[in-house]
Design a protein around this motif. Sequence first.
Motif, PDB file in Angstrom:
ATOM      1  N   THR A   1      -7.261   6.962   4.089  1.00 41.42           N
ATOM      2  CA  THR A   1      -8.161   6.761   5.243  1.00 41.42           C
ATOM      3  C   THR A   1      -7.319   6.617   6.508  1.00 41.42           C
ATOM      4  O   THR A   1      -6.168   6.182   6.466  1.00 41.42           O
ATOM      5  CB  THR A   1      -8.979   5.451   5.050  1.00 41.42           C
ATOM      6  N   GLU A   2      -7.917   6.946   7.634  1.00 39.86           N
ATOM      7  CA  GLU A   2      -7.176   6.894   8.900  1.00 39.86           C
ATOM      8  C   GLU A   2      -6.705   5.478   9.203  1.00 39.86           C
ATOM      9  O   GLU A   2      -5.572   5.251   9.609  1.00 39.86           O
ATOM     10  CB  GLU A   2      -8.032   7.427  10.057  1.00 39.86           C
ATOM     11  N   ALA A   3      -7.554   4.492   8.916  1.00 44.31           N
ATOM     12  CA  ALA A   3      -7.179   3.086   9.223  1.00 44.31           C
ATOM     13  C   ALA A   3      -5.914   2.708   8.455  1.00 44.31           C
ATOM     14  O   ALA A   3      -4.949   2.183   9.027  1.00 44.31           O
ATOM     15  CB  ALA A   3      -8.346   2.174   8.837  1.00 44.31           C
ATOM     16  N   LYS A   4      -5.894   3.004   7.158  1.00 47.81           N
ATOM     17  CA  LYS A   4      -4.698   2.646   6.366  1.00 47.81           C
ATOM     18  C   LYS A   4      -3.488   3.461   6.841  1.00 47.81           C
ATOM     19  O   LYS A   4      -2.381   2.928   6.957  1.00 47.81           O
ATOM     20  CB  LYS A   4      -4.971   2.911   4.879  1.00 47.81           C
ATOM     21  N   ARG A   5      -3.728   4.743   7.148  1.00 49.66           N
ATOM     22  CA  ARG A   5      -2.611   5.590   7.565  1.00 49.66           C
ATOM     23  C   ARG A   5      -1.973   5.022   8.838  1.00 49.66           C
ATOM     24  O   ARG A   5      -0.763   4.880   8.964  1.00 49.66           O
ATOM     25  CB  ARG A   5      -3.074   7.026   7.805  1.00 49.66           C
ATOM     26  N   LEU A   6      -2.817   4.616   9.787  1.00 49.21           N
ATOM     27  CA  LEU A   6      -2.288   4.071  11.054  1.00 49.21           C
ATOM     28  C   LEU A   6      -1.512   2.779  10.806  1.00 49.21           C
ATOM     29  O   LEU A   6      -0.449   2.540  11.387  1.00 49.21           O
ATOM     30  CB  LEU A   6      -3.434   3.851  12.037  1.00 49.21           C
ATOM     31  N   ARG A   7      -2.038   1.924   9.892  1.00 56.51           N
ATOM     32  CA  ARG A   7      -1.349   0.650   9.595  1.00 56.51           C
ATOM     33  C   ARG A   7       0.027   0.933   8.990  1.00 56.51           C
ATOM     34  O   ARG A   7       1.037   0.344   9.374  1.00 56.51           O
ATOM     35  CB  ARG A   7      -2.190  -0.183   8.611  1.00 56.51           C
ATOM     36  N   VAL A   8       0.059   1.890   8.056  1.00 56.22           N
ATOM     37  CA  VAL A   8       1.348   2.215   7.395  1.00 56.22           C
ATOM     38  C   VAL A   8       2.318   2.815   8.415  1.00 56.22           C
ATOM     39  O   VAL A   8       3.490   2.423   8.491  1.00 56.22           O
ATOM     40  CB  VAL A   8       1.109   3.193   6.222  1.00 56.22           C
ATOM     41  N   GLU A   9       1.808   3.741   9.260  1.00 57.10           N
ATOM     42  CA  GLU A   9       2.708   4.370  10.238  1.00 57.10           C
ATOM     43  C   GLU A   9       3.279   3.337  11.217  1.00 57.10           C
ATOM     44  O   GLU A   9       4.449   3.384  11.590  1.00 57.10           O
ATOM     45  CB  GLU A   9       1.955   5.487  10.993  1.00 57.10           C
ATOM     46  N   GLU A  10       2.470   2.358  11.590  1.00 58.64           N
ATOM     47  CA  GLU A  10       2.955   1.299  12.498  1.00 58.64           C
ATOM     48  C   GLU A  10       4.031   0.474  11.793  1.00 58.64           C
ATOM     49  O   GLU A  10       5.079   0.150  12.359  1.00 58.64           O
ATOM     50  CB  GLU A  10       1.791   0.408  12.932  1.00 58.64           C
ATOM     51  N   SER A  11       3.829   0.148  10.526  1.00 59.08           N
ATOM     52  CA  SER A  11       4.844  -0.625   9.779  1.00 59.08           C
ATOM     53  C   SER A  11       6.132   0.183   9.635  1.00 59.08           C
ATOM     54  O   SER A  11       7.238  -0.354   9.771  1.00 59.08           O
ATOM     55  CB  SER A  11       4.307  -0.981   8.384  1.00 59.08           C
ATOM     56  N   VAL A  12       5.983   1.492   9.378  1.00 58.29           N
ATOM     57  CA  VAL A  12       7.183   2.354   9.250  1.00 58.29           C
ATOM     58  C   VAL A  12       7.993   2.296  10.525  1.00 58.29           C
ATOM     59  O   VAL A  12       9.213   2.116  10.505  1.00 58.29           O
ATOM     60  CB  VAL A  12       6.752   3.813   8.948  1.00 58.29           C
ATOM     61  N   ARG A  13       7.283   2.376  11.678  1.00 63.37           N
ATOM     62  CA  ARG A  13       7.987   2.350  12.969  1.00 63.37           C
ATOM     63  C   ARG A  13       8.620   0.974  13.188  1.00 63.37           C
ATOM     64  O   ARG A  13       9.795   0.842  13.520  1.00 63.37           O
ATOM     65  CB  ARG A  13       7.001   2.647  14.110  1.00 63.37           C
ATOM     66  N   ARG A  14       7.836  -0.089  12.908  1.00 65.45           N
ATOM     67  CA  ARG A  14       8.319  -1.437  13.229  1.00 65.45           C
ATOM     68  C   ARG A  14       9.506  -1.825  12.334  1.00 65.45           C
ATOM     69  O   ARG A  14      10.483  -2.402  12.780  1.00 65.45           O
ATOM     70  CB  ARG A  14       7.185  -2.455  13.028  1.00 65.45           C
ATOM     71  N   LEU A  15       9.452  -1.413  11.086  1.00 66.11           N
ATOM     72  CA  LEU A  15      10.524  -1.814  10.148  1.00 66.11           C
ATOM     73  C   LEU A  15      11.689  -0.843  10.171  1.00 66.11           C
ATOM     74  O   LEU A  15      12.732  -1.092   9.594  1.00 66.11           O
ATOM     75  CB  LEU A  15       9.950  -1.909   8.726  1.00 66.11           C
ATOM     76  N   GLY A  16      11.462   0.325  10.799  1.00 59.88           N
ATOM     77  CA  GLY A  16      12.554   1.311  10.836  1.00 59.88           C
ATOM     78  C   GLY A  16      12.780   1.944   9.476  1.00 59.88           C
ATOM     79  O   GLY A  16      13.900   2.234   9.071  1.00 59.88           O
TER      80      GLY A  16
END
Length: 358
Positions: free
Chosen positions: A48-63
């Motif tokens: 789902t878009e909501a989960k995808r956005l949450r994961v992409e934000e974590s990927v960016r934040r955690l590097g």
Amino acid sequence: MAAGRHGGRADSALRQVGRPVSIKDVARESGVSPGTVSNVLNHPERVTEAKRLRVEESVRRLGFVRNESARHLRTGNSHTLGLLLLDVWNPFFTEMARGVEDWAFDRGWTILISNSARQPTREAIYLNLFAERRVDGIIVAPHGDITERLIDLQNRGIATVMADQRGSGDTTMSVSLDDVHGGELAATHLLQLGHRRISFIGDPNQVTQVRDRLFGATKAVAASNLPVQLGVLEPTDLTVAAGRDIGEMIVDLPPSERSTALFASNDLVAIGIMQILLRAGVRIPHEIAIVGYDDIEFARQSTVPLTSIRQPAYEMGRSAAQLITAALTGEPPTPRHVVFEPELVIRESTIGRDTDPV
Ligand code: RIB
């Protein structure tokens, strides 16, 4: 423990030296399962878009950075090509590499570029290193006949293509230029300008490409039925320095004993010869005309712009990479041996001689 950049506990826990961020860390941070993170990375359409956005934000934040080696071990595809050039000093090969690299970049592949320096031992070492790195494919500009070695690599699941040397049969693949025709074009051009004393500058025992160029020149001279002397001067190498040595030999001869035209087996040799002739006051082309081979950028820019036989190096590189694609996707490449045609590019190093065409 010092707080991380954002002050969060997760960051500080992850900023331990040497511990890369894992898919599990991203899952924990995003509040989803590791499988969902994997889907966001590989099959985002399943999330789902909501989960995808949450994961992409974590990927960016955690590097988070994907572990390609781990993916390679799982899937068996490294998305890496080994590219073994014959001589990285020669702009012909770096232009060929540019064609391969553009192909790889368009597909997100990596290339390991190496240089055999025309040394068979070095060539063998690099082929072994590529195999140990489990590259998916190898493109090699070979020094000699390495057909058996390439078949062995193919039997281990590595697609291979010979670049700049014509292969045959249905067990190998190759991209090359018709060097015999290239030699014919060079010699015919000089004959048509009225030259009858021509020297080929190249060692036919060095690489098969040079042998074929001389053979083509010999064919053109024989077909002309003209009284032509075609001599051979063998440079110690296919470099500018080796060309300068040949230039010194020529200027040491009395003008009456010199050839009126030179066909150099590549542009680097031609440029070296030209440096010495011009320094000695020899007029090019009026006293000695020169034809090179490859049509590298320096041929166009040399003091006397060099007539040369053009090899489409960039297109040859891309063509070799496309053969690798065909092999890896299971499509039987047709043809397996791509042969490009040479082109005579006429410049000031041969024209301007006041001779009626034959
Ligand atoms: O490496 C020697 C030559 O072979 C190069 O200049 C290029 O012409 C290749 O075909």
